[in-house]
Design a protein around this motif. Structure first.
Motif, PDB file in Angstrom:
ATOM      1  N   PRO A 160       0.884  -1.089  -0.200  1.00  0.00           N
ATOM      2  CA  PRO A 160       0.049   0.129  -0.210  1.00  0.00           C
ATOM      3  C   PRO A 160       0.762   1.274   0.135  1.00  0.00           C
ATOM      4  CG  PRO A 160      -0.099  -1.192   2.270  1.00  0.00           C
ATOM      5  CD  PRO A 160       0.503  -1.988   1.275  1.00  0.00           C
ATOM      6  N   ILE A 161       0.359   2.081  -0.426  1.00  0.00           N
ATOM      7  CA  ILE A 161       1.078   3.602  -0.506  1.00  0.00           C
ATOM      8  C   ILE A 161       0.954   4.243   0.854  1.00  0.00           C
ATOM      9  CG2 ILE A 161      -1.121   5.090  -0.587  1.00  0.00           C
ATOM     10  CD1 ILE A 161       0.473   6.685  -2.806  1.00  0.00           C
ATOM     11  N   SER A 162       2.309   4.922   1.181  1.00  0.00           N
ATOM     12  CA  SER A 162       2.509   5.338   2.415  1.00  0.00           C
ATOM     13  C   SER A 162       1.692   7.071   2.624  1.00  0.00           C
ATOM     14  CB  SER A 162       3.854   5.545   2.771  1.00  0.00           C
ATOM     15  OG  SER A 162       4.331   6.512   1.814  1.00  0.00           O
TER      16      SER A 162
ATOM     17  N   MET B  48      -8.428   0.336   4.848  1.00  0.00           N
ATOM     18  CA  MET B  48      -9.534  -0.200   5.297  1.00  0.00           C
ATOM     19  C   MET B  48     -10.405  -0.778   4.267  1.00  0.00           C
ATOM     20  SD  MET B  48     -12.522   1.146   8.152  1.00  0.00           S
ATOM     21  CE  MET B  48     -10.912   1.799   9.167  1.00  0.00           C
ATOM     22  N   GLU B  49     -10.815   0.257   3.217  1.00  0.00           N
ATOM     23  CA  GLU B  49     -11.571  -0.395   2.260  1.00  0.00           C
ATOM     24  C   GLU B  49     -10.773  -1.420   1.228  1.00  0.00           C
ATOM     25  OE1 GLU B  49     -13.576   3.949   0.495  1.00  0.00           O
ATOM     26  OE2 GLU B  49     -11.946   3.125  -0.339  1.00  0.00           O
ATOM     27  N   PHE B  50      -9.703  -1.395   1.174  1.00  0.00           N
ATOM     28  CA  PHE B  50      -8.927  -2.619   0.562  1.00  0.00           C
ATOM     29  C   PHE B  50      -9.196  -3.966   1.043  1.00  0.00           C
ATOM     30  CE2 PHE B  50      -5.217  -5.297  -0.402  1.00  0.00           C
ATOM     31  CZ  PHE B  50      -5.269  -5.202  -1.847  1.00  0.00           C
ATOM     32  N   GLU B  51      -8.890  -3.863   2.711  1.00  0.00           N
ATOM     33  CA  GLU B  51      -8.876  -4.891   3.411  1.00  0.00           C
ATOM     34  C   GLU B  51     -10.395  -5.626   3.222  1.00  0.00           C
ATOM     35  OE1 GLU B  51      -7.567  -4.440   7.316  1.00  0.00           O
ATOM     36  OE2 GLU B  51      -5.617  -3.709   6.609  1.00  0.00           O
ATOM     37  N   ARG B  52     -11.304  -4.773   3.193  1.00  0.00           N
ATOM     38  CA  ARG B  52     -12.928  -5.071   3.379  1.00  0.00           C
ATOM     39  C   ARG B  52     -13.031  -5.699   1.681  1.00  0.00           C
ATOM     40  NH1 ARG B  52     -16.178  -0.516   6.633  1.00  0.00           N
ATOM     41  NH2 ARG B  52     -15.224  -0.971   8.867  1.00  0.00           N
TER      42      ARG B  52
ATOM     43  N   GLU C 105     -16.422  -7.568   1.816  1.00  0.00           N
ATOM     44  CA  GLU C 105     -17.308  -6.909   2.729  1.00  0.00           C
ATOM     45  C   GLU C 105     -17.766  -5.484   2.098  1.00  0.00           C
ATOM     46  OE1 GLU C 105     -15.795  -6.477   6.564  1.00  0.00           O
ATOM     47  OE2 GLU C 105     -15.216  -8.545   6.664  1.00  0.00           O
ATOM     48  N   VAL C 106     -17.071  -4.911   1.209  1.00  0.00           N
ATOM     49  CA  VAL C 106     -17.523  -3.794   0.525  1.00  0.00           C
ATOM     50  C   VAL C 106     -17.915  -3.637  -0.831  1.00  0.00           C
ATOM     51  CG1 VAL C 106     -16.598  -1.294   0.219  1.00  0.00           C
ATOM     52  CG2 VAL C 106     -16.283  -2.347   2.350  1.00  0.00           C
ATOM     53  N   VAL C 107     -19.076  -2.938  -0.963  1.00  0.00           N
ATOM     54  CA  VAL C 107     -19.335  -2.669  -2.549  1.00  0.00           C
ATOM     55  C   VAL C 107     -18.505  -1.499  -3.104  1.00  0.00           C
ATOM     56  CG1 VAL C 107     -21.333  -2.045  -4.058  1.00  0.00           C
ATOM     57  CG2 VAL C 107     -21.941  -3.436  -2.061  1.00  0.00           C
ATOM     58  N   ALA C 108     -18.243  -1.646  -4.220  1.00  0.00           N
ATOM     59  CA  ALA C 108     -17.243  -0.662  -4.728  1.00  0.00           C
ATOM     60  C   ALA C 108     -17.748   0.693  -4.743  1.00  0.00           C
ATOM     61  CB  ALA C 108     -16.689  -1.062  -6.391  1.00  0.00           C
TER      62      ALA C 108
END
Length: 101
Positions: A51-53, A77-81, A86-89
């Motif tokens: 991931p980007i810093s 958090m979005e990436f992990e979900r 767990e997350v809709v785009a």
């Protein structure tokens, strides 16, 4: 204006100064910053497999350290979900949009 090109009085000098001032560019919206952060993170992950810093994101987006850290937190958090399904785009979990202020 005098013959030598200098202003004749203070009022004329102020008018010249106002004409030279560039209008400020508009500040990007929170949604635009978040979308740009997502794009930068995706490109960074594709190139470096990580991931980007916050510092890299800060430089690329031209923002402060605190907003960059908040954006990185949301994007990670979005990436992990998303990886967990767990997350809709494009969905921002409630309360996290307020972090980018």
């Amino acid at each position: 204006m005098l013959e030598n090109g200098y202003p004749a009085n203070l009022a004329e000098c102020e008018i010249n100064a106002q004409e030279q001032v560039r209008p400020r560019s508009r500040k990007p919206s929170q949604e635009m910053l978040l979308e740009k952060a997502r794009q930068e993170d995706a490109a960074h992950r594709a190139r470096h497999q990580r991931p980007i810093s916050a510092e890299t994101l800060r430089v690329r987006l031209g923002i402060g350290a605190a907003p960059a850290r908040q954006l990185v937190k949301i994007v990670r958090m979005e990436f992990e979900r998303q990886v967990k399904g767990e997350v809709v785009a494009g969905e921002i979990p409630s309360g996290e949009a307020a972090l980018v202020a």
